[in-house]
Write a protein that holds these residues in place. Structure first.
Motif, short mmCIF file in Angstrom:
data_model
loop_
_atom_site.label_atom_id
_atom_site.label_comp_id
_atom_site.label_asym_id
_atom_site.label_seq_id
_atom_site.Cartn_x
_atom_site.Cartn_y
_atom_site.Cartn_z
N ALA A 242 0.84 -1.31 -0.03
CA ALA A 242 0.15 -0.08 0.03
C ALA A 242 0.95 1.32 0.04
O ALA A 242 0.37 2.25 -0.44
CB ALA A 242 -1.15 0.16 1.30
N LYS A 243 2.02 1.22 0.58
CA LYS A 243 2.89 2.02 0.64
C LYS A 243 3.73 2.53 -0.77
O LYS A 243 3.86 3.61 -1.41
CB LYS A 243 3.94 2.08 1.71
N GLN A 244 4.30 1.49 -1.20
CA GLN A 244 5.24 1.13 -2.14
C GLN A 244 4.71 1.41 -3.42
O GLN A 244 5.20 2.10 -4.49
CB GLN A 244 6.19 0.06 -1.95
N ILE A 245 3.48 0.82 -3.76
CA ILE A 245 3.13 0.63 -5.22
C ILE A 245 2.71 2.28 -5.46
O ILE A 245 2.82 2.57 -6.54
CB ILE A 245 1.88 -0.28 -5.18
N PRO A 246 1.81 2.81 -4.65
CA PRO A 246 1.49 4.30 -4.92
C PRO A 246 2.54 5.21 -4.84
O PRO A 246 2.63 5.96 -5.84
CB PRO A 246 0.52 4.78 -3.80
N TYR A 247 3.55 4.99 -4.18
CA TYR A 247 4.85 5.72 -4.40
C TYR A 247 5.54 5.62 -5.58
O TYR A 247 5.86 6.57 -5.92
CB TYR A 247 5.71 5.38 -2.93
N THR A 248 5.69 4.35 -5.87
CA THR A 248 6.27 4.05 -7.25
C THR A 248 5.75 4.71 -8.31
O THR A 248 6.42 5.17 -9.35
CB THR A 248 6.97 2.67 -7.20
N MET A 249 4.54 4.52 -8.47
CA MET A 249 3.67 4.86 -9.56
C MET A 249 3.71 6.43 -9.64
O MET A 249 4.01 7.01 -10.81
CB MET A 249 2.02 4.59 -9.08
N ALA A 250 3.80 7.08 -8.64
CA ALA A 250 3.61 8.70 -8.58
C ALA A 250 5.09 9.10 -8.77
O ALA A 250 5.49 10.18 -9.48
CB ALA A 250 3.31 9.21 -7.10
N LYS A 251 6.24 8.20 -8.21
CA LYS A 251 7.53 8.51 -8.47
C LYS A 251 7.75 8.58 -9.92
O LYS A 251 8.26 9.67 -10.65
CB LYS A 251 8.59 7.72 -7.90
N PHE A 252 7.49 7.41 -10.70
CA PHE A 252 8.12 7.32 -12.11
C PHE A 252 7.17 8.46 -12.84
O PHE A 252 7.58 8.84 -14.01
CB PHE A 252 7.70 5.93 -12.30
N ALA A 253 5.68 8.30 -12.75
CA ALA A 253 4.68 9.19 -13.52
C ALA A 253 5.10 10.75 -13.38
O ALA A 253 5.34 11.36 -14.41
CB ALA A 253 3.27 8.76 -13.17
N VAL A 254 5.31 11.12 -12.17
CA VAL A 254 5.70 12.54 -12.02
C VAL A 254 6.97 12.89 -12.44
O VAL A 254 7.06 13.90 -13.07
CB VAL A 254 5.52 12.88 -10.32
N GLN A 255 7.81 12.07 -12.14
CA GLN A 255 9.26 12.42 -12.58
C GLN A 255 9.25 12.52 -14.25
O GLN A 255 9.88 13.57 -14.67
CB GLN A 255 10.39 11.31 -12.21
N GLY A 256 8.62 11.50 -14.78
CA GLY A 256 8.72 11.47 -16.12
C GLY A 256 7.86 12.71 -16.90
O GLY A 256 8.29 13.36 -17.77
N GLU A 257 6.70 13.10 -16.16
CA GLU A 257 6.04 14.36 -16.51
C GLU A 257 6.86 15.48 -16.42
O GLU A 257 6.92 16.37 -17.40
CB GLU A 257 4.83 14.34 -15.93
N ALA A 258 7.44 15.69 -15.15
CA ALA A 258 8.01 16.84 -14.59
C ALA A 258 9.31 17.13 -15.78
O ALA A 258 9.78 18.12 -16.25
CB ALA A 258 8.45 16.63 -13.28
N ALA A 259 9.90 15.98 -16.12
CA ALA A 259 11.35 16.03 -16.94
C ALA A 259 10.94 16.52 -18.39
O ALA A 259 11.46 17.36 -18.94
CB ALA A 259 11.69 14.58 -17.08
N ASP A 260 9.53 15.91 -18.94
CA ASP A 260 9.13 16.40 -20.32
C ASP A 260 8.74 17.70 -20.16
O ASP A 260 9.17 18.24 -21.36
CB ASP A 260 8.23 15.44 -20.48
N LYS A 261 8.25 18.10 -19.26
CA LYS A 261 7.79 19.81 -19.17
C LYS A 261 9.03 20.41 -19.22
O LYS A 261 9.11 21.65 -19.69
CB LYS A 261 6.92 19.96 -17.94
N ILE A 262 10.14 20.30 -18.46
CA ILE A 262 11.42 20.78 -18.44
C ILE A 262 11.91 20.88 -19.92
O ILE A 262 12.63 22.05 -20.50
CB ILE A 262 12.22 20.38 -17.38
N TYR A 263 11.98 19.75 -20.49
CA TYR A 263 12.81 19.40 -21.82
C TYR A 263 11.82 20.53 -22.80
O TYR A 263 12.39 21.11 -23.60
CB TYR A 263 12.68 18.14 -22.15
N ALA A 264 10.42 20.49 -22.77
CA ALA A 264 9.42 21.08 -23.56
C ALA A 264 9.72 22.66 -23.54
O ALA A 264 9.85 23.50 -24.28
CB ALA A 264 8.31 20.94 -23.40
N SER A 265 10.09 23.34 -22.06
CA SER A 265 10.25 24.55 -22.00
C SER A 265 11.33 24.94 -22.42
O SER A 265 11.67 26.13 -22.96
CB SER A 265 10.18 24.82 -20.32
#
Length: 332
Positions: free
Chosen positions: A197-220
């Motif tokens: 319950a801790k690790q699965i939501p954590y890891t889902m948020a970790k990879f999805a948010v990091q990927g999206e944040a990195a893409d936004k930075i590259y796009a900017s």
């Protein structure tokens, strides 16, 4: 899940010498067995280093969750209390189980996410993969983390028992033997439900948010990863990692508190694991589950996640590989 485990095991767990990891992939096969081996090794290394380095913070966080009345003076105050009562060495309690456990977890987590997202991208095609990248990240992270946690849970049980009771064992091997003798195999998996319950939501948020944040930075910046230097890409990985870490820490904190408490001897009374978890949740209260120990956890997970992505990229580059990125076909 069993098919996934078998494929990752086949692709990553062969006992190969270090020189093999440095070998280039055959021409025309960028994402081959060697690539997944390198990704798994980089994942194990980055998780082991970061969790090991932040072991003192994790010790304080766990003590705060287990005894908030005694450890009520924040991160620094908690460290001072522990050092004054038990010596500086107490801040390294559970270090062996932490480093080994998270190496295994990182091996399956980063290796698994890489394997699944690349297979999905190749199956869907570049455009469909880009349109569905968030769902791919979420699904890949959930599956990879589930498998990784089956291996992590016994070592996390030893770590938490050691932190809650410094006299419990003299190291990882001693702790393993004592839990096995006292509670059997089930003792290692008492915390499996909260760790999932801790690790699965954590890891889902970790990879999805990091990927999206990195893409936004590259796009900017109007750039792609291939157009930037290794140092610039590393900076983006660190920045997006901090953002992802804080988001993931907040999402997973209630389950992290339950995990710390369930591994304390006698916590939640007797009965099935779910009954004990419900008892602990009622005794602690929803607000306390979400907030007690949150600040040190945000500091820990924000730093840890940024460090993991930074070390992962660095190790991959050192091994002659590069992290897979989804690409927008319309931006070309």
């Amino acid at each position: 899940l069993f098919l996934y485990s078998f494929l990752v095991f086949q692709r990553t767990m062969a006992p190969l010498p270090g020189s093999v990891l440095l070998a280039p992939s055959p021409a025309g096969s960028k994402y081959d067995l060697m690539y997944y081996l390198k990704g798994s090794a980089a994942g194990g290394i980055c998780c082991s280093i970061t969790h090991g380095a932040l072991c003192p913070v994790d010790v304080v966080k766990t003590r705060v969750q287990l005894d908030p009345v005694k450890y009520n003076s924040g991160l620094i105050g908690g460290m001072r209390t522990i050092v004054a009562e038990e010596g500086a060495g107490a801040l390294a309690t559970g270090l062996g189980a932490t480093c080994f456990g998270y190496f295994v977890q990182g091996w399956f987590k980063f290796g698994g996410v890489s394997f699944i997202k690349i297979q999905a991208a190749e199956s869907l095609g570049e455009e469909k993969a880009w349109e569905n990248k968030t769902f791919i990240y979420l699904g890949a992270a959930a599956i990879a983390e589930f498998v990784a946690d089956i291996f992590l849970c016994p070592l996390e049980a030893i770590r938490i028992r050691s932190v809650s009771d410094p006299e419990f064992c003299d190291g990882m091997v001693d702790g393993f033997g004592k839990i096995l003798k006292a509670d059997g195999i089930g003792g290692f998996y008492a915390g499996l439900a909260p760790i999932l319950a801790k690790q699965i939501p954590y890891t889902m948020a970790k990879f999805a948010v990091q990927g999206e944040a990195a893409d936004k930075i590259y796009a900017s910046m109007g750039k792609t990863p291939d157009q930037l230097s290794s140092a610039a890409n590393l900076g983006i990985s660190l920045t997006s990692g901090v953002i992802a870490g804080v988001a993931a820490a907040i999402i997973s904190h209630p389950a992290d508190t339950l995990l710390s408490k369930i591994n304390k001897a006698g916590a939640g009374g007797d009965g099935p694991m779910m009954t004990r978890l419900m008892n602990i949740a009622k005794e602690t209260g929803f607000v306390n589950l979400c907030t007690v120990g949150l600040l040190p956890r945000c500091v820990m997970i924000g730093s840890l996640t940024a460090g993991q992505f930074g070390i992962f990229d660095t190790v991959m580059n050192a091994l002659g590989a590069s992290k897979f990125h989804f690409s927008d076909p319309n931006a070309k």
